[in-house]
Design an enzyme around this catalytic site. Structure first.
Site, short mmCIF file in Angstrom:
data_model
loop_
_atom_site.label_atom_id
_atom_site.label_comp_id
_atom_site.label_asym_id
_atom_site.label_seq_id
_atom_site.Cartn_x
_atom_site.Cartn_y
_atom_site.Cartn_z
N THR A 115 -106.40 74.46 -39.30
CA THR A 115 -105.33 75.04 -40.22
C THR A 115 -105.07 73.94 -41.41
OG1 THR A 115 -104.12 75.89 -38.38
CG2 THR A 115 -103.24 75.98 -40.58
N HIS A 118 -102.97 82.64 -32.39
CA HIS A 118 -103.44 81.29 -32.17
C HIS A 118 -104.01 81.24 -30.62
CE1 HIS A 118 -104.02 77.15 -31.56
NE2 HIS A 118 -103.92 77.07 -33.37
N HIS A 155 -109.09 80.25 -40.51
CA HIS A 155 -110.22 79.58 -39.93
C HIS A 155 -110.86 80.73 -38.70
CE1 HIS A 155 -107.87 78.35 -36.75
NE2 HIS A 155 -107.08 77.60 -37.54
C1 GP9 Z 1 -99.98 74.54 -35.90
C2 GP9 Z 1 -100.79 75.68 -36.50
C3 GP9 Z 1 -102.06 75.70 -35.58
O1 GP9 Z 1 -98.88 74.09 -36.78
O2 GP9 Z 1 -101.11 75.41 -37.85
O3 GP9 Z 1 -103.03 74.78 -36.09
P1 GP9 Z 1 -104.59 75.06 -35.77
O4 GP9 Z 1 -104.81 74.54 -34.13
O5 GP9 Z 1 -104.83 76.51 -36.00
O6 GP9 Z 1 -105.21 74.04 -36.41
MN MN Z 2 -104.85 77.66 -37.67
#
Ligand code: GP9
Ligand code: MN
Length: 615
Positions: free
Chosen positions: A295, A410, A470
């Site tokens: 992210t 996620h 991503h």
């Molecule tokens: C955490 C969120 C997720 O704040 O942005 O991060 P990622 O694991 O997708 O890089």
């Molecule tokens: Mn992310």
């Protein structure tokens, strides 16, 4: 045996100090800092993580002999306690652990110095009780004085390393790639301990500092020439079309293009987005260009039109650089700039990096009401996140530029039964199976958000930039993925094509929205937004170009050097034809090698040398 015994009794004082420091650190983790613990393994790691550094640091005294050795045990214990204490005071103010660059950021130091007395409590003196105890022992003559110089120091240092690797091994069970990806200070402290974290931080910071020291402005000339060659004039009709409007950027967690306009068991996976796409500019050949920084890399690409690092996260390693980033440009153009994201502010070092990027405010987890009922997986559910954000949005002066970062979709894609609006997929990969319901939920949350924005009259005065940050499904799930895509297998060509993420530009009231095929990536977002707002980007250093520029080259390079054009995909040394999806002559890809390489290396030069400070 007697030998061992005598070694142990010789080192009694040392072991006692190690024991006390370990216990003290653990107790402080529990009472002084709020480190969330989710299971017994995490608690265990927290308990043992001070040991290796305590052995190492206090072990330095064993390189001395006689009385000095015992003094050194006291001195090292005191220094370690002071480090703990400084962190505690800092934490009381910033809810974060100290990181070297922050210590030297004057505004932080100023903030702290004015209130430092308030942050110190009389009860803090308890922190030093064990050191006092050691001093008393020593002066009462209860501690043996070892005069002969021995190899103990080396043995202990070696032991400390062994202990550290054992600790790291256990921590990796909780979180892989802990050190290579950095993630979060809190996670680091939780897994490798406060002292090891500081060593790690110092290492990361010094690494980036040395390259910076040897850079002077001269490298810039070549880069500026390169920029000039590649700059593309914006579309006249769209330039300035959103001038003065609010900009709402939606970073959509782990959303990949393969779910768009697709169904599972006859149900649309993203019904809302599918509809919105018809009323938006939709870029179907838009790629994420992130690497380990995930992210944070996508945030970086979008804000700076520079590439993130090929390993680690630039948010951690180069948070002190000058960037001339989009939030900063817009802040100077009388926009109010902010980020809304219901996570710990130090995650991805955002609290520090956002200042360098020029955001005025970060509404982190503390701006939200988060509890068990409205959380799942990584935290606040997207629908609640959006709902609670409306008020925050309304509290901002207009026009604003606000980025939302969603969370529910996620890995590991957990979701409560009540939020499951679509079936799971049926394959050997639980991850891919669960992905569909969480994507569907995010789509639902977005729909709710748009409804609310319309109700509150925010919608018409805003433009929307939405993109997947991503991939969500890694290559580990290729077999399951091939089942979903109804393909024999997932080839390297497919893997590149799976890096496509949705990208929408939605302008309320605008006629002429359409599907765009241009091959593009997150690197192109910054000039695109600037031009829509009527801001020139001609003189900015950038490696992307406006998605709407009539002359833009249909091309994008991924962080691993793979690249994509209208007709070809180059990856892992092989050139593929898009038409046949099969290998083709390397000559077809060759004309783009130079550009792909220069984009990445020039961008790296800027970051490692902090070159924009000369610009
Ligand atoms: C955490 C969120 C997720 O704040 O942005 O991060 P990622 O694991 O997708 O890089
Ligand atoms: Mn992310």
């Amino acid at each position: 045996m007697t030998n061992l015994k005598s070694i142990f009794s010789r080192l009694k004082f040392f072991w006692l100090a190690v024991f006390l420091l370990t216990i003290k650190t653990y107790v402080l983790y529990k009472v002084g800092f709020t480190i969330p613990i989710e299971n017994r393994l995490q608690e265990f790691i927290l308990m043992i993580n001070p040991i290796s550094s305590a052995v190492l640091f206090i072990g330095l005294s064993l390189f001395f002999t006689g009385k000095v050795r015992n003094y050194m045990v006291i001195v090292t214990s005191t220094i370690a306690t002071l480090i703990l204490y400084f962190n505690l005071v800092y934490y009381r103010f910033f809810s974060d652990f100290i990181t070297l660059p922050v210590l030297f950021q004057t505004n932080n130091a100023k903030d702290l110095s004015s209130s430092v007395l308030e942050l110190m409590h009389v009860s803090d003196l308890f922190l030093f009780v064990d050191v006092l105890f050691l001093i008393v022992l020593m002066f009462k003559g209860k501690v043996p004085v070892v005069n002969k110089k021995r190899l103990e120091g080396f043995a202990i240092v070696a032991l400390a390393f062994v202990l550290f690797f054992v600790n790291l091994q256990i921590a990796h069970k909780e979180r892989t790639e802990l050190l290579t990806r950095s993630f979060d200070r809190e996670l680091l402290v939780k897994n490798i301990g406060m002292f090891n974290y500081h060593v790690y931080d110092a290492f990361i910071q010094s690494q980036s500092k040395t390259q910076r020291v040897f850079a002077n402005g001269s490298e810039m000339e070549e880069i500026i020439d390169y920029r000039n060659e590649n700059y593309k004039e914006p579309d006249e009709d769209l330039f300035g079309i959103a001038e003065g409007k609010n900009v709402i950027v939606l970073s959509l967690e782990s959303l990949q293009s393969f779910v768009i306009n697709e169904t599972l068991d006859g149900e649309e996976i993203t019904p809302f987005l599918n509809e919105l796409i018809n009323e938006s500019y939709y870029f179907e050949n838009f790629y994420h260009q992130t690497a380990q920084g995930k992210t944070s890399d996508s945030e970086f690409l979008v804000a700076t039109s520079l590439f993130g690092r090929n390993s680690g996260s630039v948010f951690f390693t180069h948070a002190g650089n000058s960037y001339n980033a989009l939030p900063e440009i817009l802040t100077n153009d009388s926009y109010f700039t902010s980020v809304m994201h219901a996570n710990n502010k130090s995650f991805w070092n955002r609290d520090v990096m956002y200042q360098s990027l020029g955001y005025q405010t970060y509404f982190d987890i503390n701006s939200y009401d988060v509890h068990e009922e409205n959380s799942v997986g990584w935290g606040l559910k997207d629908k609640d996140f959006f709902e609670q954000s409306i008020e925050l949005l309304q509290s901002q002066p207009e026009p604003y530029y606000t980025k939302f970062i969603t969370l529910t979709n996620h890995f590991p894609f957990e979701l409560g039964e009540e939020d499951r609006l679509i079936n799971e997929f049926d394959s050997n990969s639980g991850t891919l199976n669960r992905y569909f319901p969480t994507v569907r939920y995010m789509d639902y949350a977005l729909e709710h958000f748009f409804d609310r924005l319309k109700e509150e009259g925010i919608y018409e005065d805003s433009i929307f930039i939405m993109y997947g940050d991503h991939y969500g499904i890694s290559q580990n799930h290729n077999r399951a993925m091939s089942m979903f895509l109804e393909k024999e297998e997932i080839t390297d060509f497919d893997t590149v094509q799976l890096q496509r993420v949705p990208m929408l530009v939605h302008i309320p009231g605008h006629k002429g929205h359409e599907l765009r095929e241009t091959v593009s990536g997150q690197i192109d977002v910054k000039p695109t937004i600037m031009h829509l707002l009527g801001i020139e980007s001609k003189y900015d250093i950038q490696f992307g170009s406006d998605l709407f520029a009539p002359e833009r080259e249909s091309f994008t390079v991924l962080r691993d050097g793979s690249f994509i054009t209208d007709d070809y995909v180059f990856t892992k040394g092989v050139c593929y034809s898009k038409e046949t999806e099969a290998e083709t002559d390397i000559e077809s890809c060759e004309p783009y090698f130079d550009k792909a390489n220069k984009d990445l290396t020039n961008s790296d030069k800027i970051i490692y040398g902090d070159l924009l400070r000369f610009y």
